[in-house]
Scaffold this motif. Sequence first.
Motif, PDB file in Angstrom:
ATOM      1  N   GLY A  81      27.585  -7.817 -25.907  1.00 58.33           N
ATOM      2  CA  GLY A  81      28.473  -7.104 -26.813  1.00 58.33           C
ATOM      3  C   GLY A  81      27.754  -6.329 -27.896  1.00 58.33           C
ATOM      4  N   ASP A  82      26.480  -6.653 -28.129  1.00 61.51           N
ATOM      5  CA  ASP A  82      25.688  -5.900 -29.094  1.00 61.51           C
ATOM      6  C   ASP A  82      25.270  -4.566 -28.488  1.00 61.51           C
ATOM      7  OD1 ASP A  82      25.858  -7.810 -31.064  1.00 61.51           O
ATOM      8  OD2 ASP A  82      24.013  -8.833 -30.476  1.00 61.51           O
ATOM      9  N   LYS A  83      24.674  -3.712 -29.310  1.00 66.06           N
ATOM     10  CA  LYS A  83      24.270  -2.375 -28.864  1.00 66.06           C
ATOM     11  C   LYS A  83      22.770  -2.172 -29.055  1.00 66.06           C
ATOM     12  CE  LYS A  83      28.646  -0.934 -28.373  1.00 66.06           C
ATOM     13  NZ  LYS A  83      29.377  -2.076 -28.952  1.00 66.06           N
ATOM     14  N   LEU A  84      22.197  -1.399 -28.133  1.00 65.53           N
ATOM     15  CA  LEU A  84      20.816  -0.947 -28.260  1.00 65.53           C
ATOM     16  C   LEU A  84      20.807   0.566 -28.058  1.00 65.53           C
ATOM     17  CD1 LEU A  84      18.900  -3.603 -26.103  1.00 65.53           C
ATOM     18  CD2 LEU A  84      18.970  -3.461 -28.594  1.00 65.53           C
ATOM     19  N   PHE A  85      19.761   1.228 -28.558  1.00 63.24           N
ATOM     20  CA  PHE A  85      19.592   2.656 -28.335  1.00 63.24           C
ATOM     21  C   PHE A  85      18.634   2.865 -27.165  1.00 63.24           C
ATOM     22  CE2 PHE A  85      20.979   2.460 -32.716  1.00 63.24           C
ATOM     23  CZ  PHE A  85      21.859   3.532 -32.812  1.00 63.24           C
ATOM     24  N   LEU A  86      18.998   3.786 -26.271  1.00 63.56           N
ATOM     25  CA  LEU A  86      18.164   4.084 -25.108  1.00 63.56           C
ATOM     26  C   LEU A  86      17.897   5.581 -25.011  1.00 63.56           C
ATOM     27  CD1 LEU A  86      19.865   1.954 -22.273  1.00 63.56           C
ATOM     28  CD2 LEU A  86      18.094   1.223 -23.872  1.00 63.56           C
ATOM     29  N   ARG A  87      16.734   5.919 -24.507  1.00 60.99           N
ATOM     30  CA  ARG A  87      16.420   7.275 -24.046  1.00 60.99           C
ATOM     31  C   ARG A  87      15.945   7.157 -22.609  1.00 60.99           C
ATOM     32  NH1 ARG A  87      12.144   9.832 -25.617  1.00 60.99           N
ATOM     33  NH2 ARG A  87      11.065   8.335 -26.964  1.00 60.99           N
ATOM     34  N   GLY A  88      16.334   8.123 -21.773  1.00 64.78           N
ATOM     35  CA  GLY A  88      15.849   8.091 -20.402  1.00 64.78           C
ATOM     36  C   GLY A  88      16.985   8.188 -19.394  1.00 64.78           C
ATOM     37  N   PRO A  89      16.686   7.934 -18.118  1.00 63.32           N
ATOM     38  CA  PRO A  89      15.418   7.406 -17.606  1.00 63.32           C
ATOM     39  C   PRO A  89      14.335   8.472 -17.528  1.00 63.32           C
ATOM     40  CG  PRO A  89      16.915   7.826 -15.786  1.00 63.32           C
ATOM     41  CD  PRO A  89      17.692   8.102 -17.039  1.00 63.32           C
ATOM     42  N   TYR A  90      13.085   8.004 -17.586  1.00 63.53           N
ATOM     43  CA  TYR A  90      11.935   8.894 -17.564  1.00 63.53           C
ATOM     44  C   TYR A  90      11.023   8.592 -16.368  1.00 63.53           C
ATOM     45  CZ  TYR A  90      13.173  10.169 -22.363  1.00 63.53           C
ATOM     46  OH  TYR A  90      13.833  10.632 -23.479  1.00 63.53           O
ATOM     47  N   GLY A  91      10.182   9.578 -16.078  1.00 67.28           N
ATOM     48  CA  GLY A  91       9.185   9.417 -15.028  1.00 67.28           C
ATOM     49  C   GLY A  91       9.767   9.534 -13.635  1.00 67.28           C
ATOM     50  N   ASN A  92       8.883   9.508 -12.653  1.00 72.18           N
ATOM     51  CA  ASN A  92       9.333   9.463 -11.261  1.00 72.18           C
ATOM     52  C   ASN A  92       9.303   8.008 -10.815  1.00 72.18           C
ATOM     53  OD1 ASN A  92       6.601   8.990 -11.004  1.00 72.18           O
ATOM     54  ND2 ASN A  92       6.283  10.390  -9.321  1.00 72.18           N
ATOM     55  N   GLY A  93      10.156   7.662  -9.888  1.00 68.36           N
ATOM     56  CA  GLY A  93      10.244   6.276  -9.435  1.00 68.36           C
ATOM     57  C   GLY A  93       9.877   6.146  -7.977  1.00 68.36           C
ATOM     58  N   PHE A  94      10.226   5.011  -7.419  1.00 66.33           N
ATOM     59  CA  PHE A  94      10.013   4.767  -5.989  1.00 66.33           C
ATOM     60  C   PHE A  94      11.211   5.325  -5.233  1.00 66.33           C
ATOM     61  CE2 PHE A  94       7.652   1.324  -8.074  1.00 66.33           C
ATOM     62  CZ  PHE A  94       6.404   1.458  -7.461  1.00 66.33           C
ATOM     63  N   ASP A  95      10.953   6.182  -4.262  1.00 65.94           N
ATOM     64  CA  ASP A  95      12.014   6.811  -3.479  1.00 65.94           C
ATOM     65  C   ASP A  95      12.338   5.924  -2.277  1.00 65.94           C
ATOM     66  OD1 ASP A  95      13.736   8.420  -2.097  1.00 65.94           O
ATOM     67  OD2 ASP A  95      12.488  10.215  -2.203  1.00 65.94           O
ATOM     68  N   ILE A  96      13.522   5.353  -2.252  1.00 62.72           N
ATOM     69  CA  ILE A  96      13.921   4.461  -1.169  1.00 62.72           C
ATOM     70  C   ILE A  96      13.774   5.131   0.190  1.00 62.72           C
ATOM     71  CG2 ILE A  96      15.864   3.200  -0.150  1.00 62.72           C
ATOM     72  CD1 ILE A  96      14.742   1.819  -2.585  1.00 62.72           C
ATOM     73  N   GLU A  97      14.040   6.442   0.261  1.00 65.99           N
ATOM     74  CA  GLU A  97      13.956   7.155   1.538  1.00 65.99           C
ATOM     75  C   GLU A  97      12.564   7.085   2.142  1.00 65.99           C
ATOM     76  OE1 GLU A  97      16.289   8.472   3.427  1.00 65.99           O
ATOM     77  OE2 GLU A  97      17.760   7.732   1.986  1.00 65.99           O
ATOM     78  N   ASN A  98      11.557   6.932   1.307  1.00 62.72           N
ATOM     79  CA  ASN A  98      10.179   6.871   1.790  1.00 62.72           C
ATOM     80  C   ASN A  98       9.903   5.581   2.559  1.00 62.72           C
ATOM     81  OD1 ASN A  98       7.411   8.000   1.805  1.00 62.72           O
ATOM     82  ND2 ASN A  98       6.932   6.168   0.613  1.00 62.72           N
ATOM     83  N   TYR A  99      10.745   4.566   2.325  1.00 60.78           N
ATOM     84  CA  TYR A  99      10.498   3.244   2.914  1.00 60.78           C
ATOM     85  C   TYR A  99      11.555   2.817   3.926  1.00 60.78           C
ATOM     86  CZ  TYR A  99       7.891   3.480  -1.436  1.00 60.78           C
ATOM     87  OH  TYR A  99       7.082   3.907  -2.447  1.00 60.78           O
ATOM     88  N   ARG A 100      12.657   3.519   3.957  1.00 61.25           N
ATOM     89  CA  ARG A 100      13.750   3.148   4.856  1.00 61.25           C
ATOM     90  C   ARG A 100      13.324   3.257   6.314  1.00 61.25           C
ATOM     91  NH1 ARG A 100      17.734   5.934   2.605  1.00 61.25           N
ATOM     92  NH2 ARG A 100      18.757   4.167   1.579  1.00 61.25           N
ATOM     93  N   GLY A 101      13.594   2.208   7.099  1.00 60.77           N
ATOM     94  CA  GLY A 101      13.279   2.204   8.520  1.00 60.77           C
ATOM     95  C   GLY A 101      11.832   1.941   8.849  1.00 60.77           C
ATOM     96  N   LYS A 102      11.027   1.584   7.849  1.00 65.23           N
ATOM     97  CA  LYS A 102       9.599   1.347   8.074  1.00 65.23           C
ATOM     98  C   LYS A 102       9.233  -0.087   7.710  1.00 65.23           C
ATOM     99  CE  LYS A 102       8.505   6.137   6.834  1.00 65.23           C
ATOM    100  NZ  LYS A 102       7.758   7.023   5.898  1.00 65.23           N
ATOM    101  N   GLU A 103       8.062  -0.494   8.169  1.00 67.33           N
ATOM    102  CA  GLU A 103       7.501  -1.753   7.687  1.00 67.33           C
ATOM    103  C   GLU A 103       7.062  -1.536   6.244  1.00 67.33           C
ATOM    104  OE1 GLU A 103       4.887  -3.913  10.777  1.00 67.33           O
ATOM    105  OE2 GLU A 103       4.810  -1.809  11.344  1.00 67.33           O
ATOM    106  N   VAL A 104       7.467  -2.448   5.383  1.00 67.98           N
ATOM    107  CA  VAL A 104       7.152  -2.311   3.962  1.00 67.98           C
ATOM    108  C   VAL A 104       6.581  -3.627   3.441  1.00 67.98           C
ATOM    109  CG1 VAL A 104       8.035  -1.783   1.659  1.00 67.98           C
ATOM    110  CG2 VAL A 104       9.056  -0.673   3.664  1.00 67.98           C
ATOM    111  N   VAL A 105       5.483  -3.526   2.701  1.00 67.61           N
ATOM    112  CA  VAL A 105       4.922  -4.687   2.025  1.00 67.61           C
ATOM    113  C   VAL A 105       4.865  -4.375   0.536  1.00 67.61           C
ATOM    114  CG1 VAL A 105       2.959  -6.244   1.770  1.00 67.61           C
ATOM    115  CG2 VAL A 105       3.527  -5.322   4.025  1.00 67.61           C
TER     116      VAL A 105
END
Length: 263
Positions: A81-105
């Motif tokens: 119920g409390d509040k925080l201040f946020l900025r973002g999201p920033y940066g590039n992340g992990f693209d799920i499409e790069n891993y879909r249907g493949k062996e992933v570790v």
Amino acid sequence: MTNEYIPFISEVLEVIKHTEIEYTFRMSFKSDVKPGQFFEVSLPKFGEAPISVSGIGEGYVDLTIRKVGKVTEEVFTKYKGDKLFLRGPYGNGFDIENYRGKEVVIVAGGTGLSPVKGIVDHFAYNPGEGKKVTVISGFKSPKDVLFKEDMKRWNENLNFILTVDSAEEGYKGNVGLVTEYVPELDFDDMDTAQVIVVGPPMMMKFTVQAFLNIGMKEENIWISHERKMCCGLGKCGHCRVGDTYICLDGPVFNYSEGKLLRD
């Protein structure tokens, strides 16, 4: 012109305690975000801190925070119920499409599990989308383990390995470094398999080398330099390595590029 430094208000929907110094704050958020991206969390008079996304859901993001300084200590006084201040999201992340249907570790050391947790959750809740998914997660000791409740689901749908560096009396799980499990991995097609390594610098160095030793291609390995994040806008220069700004160009990098980012 909008001021990119001005944050928005987000409500604390839930607080999940993992250890005495590590909590997950579930924050209201209704826009696109990827695993591996980060937010700037701030409170007036105390400052701000970059925090990786550790979970993504309908109308919220999870931010797993360690109490280590002035800003995070104040954040730990906030509850549902409390509040925080946020900025973002920033940066590039992990693209799920790069891993879909493949062996992933996915290999994570300590709090390095937080930025990759969104990927682990995705394949745990959508087991048909991964050809073969293995997660190796290492912590210093049993009392340092994060996301214990989530691990129950991971154990059901993934090849999940939890290990600790050292254990007290009564612990019956795996003891040892994450690198010890790499040579035991069995790949059907190493040419297409994808590897993600996130954690402390030395852990990433030796884990990546362990994969290279068994023949994994550099371009099939992904890392995150999330520990170098700062302002999120490429203005302060704290994350600059050569001509690269980690907060803008990263924090997620393919290892073929990320290996060159040395201070």
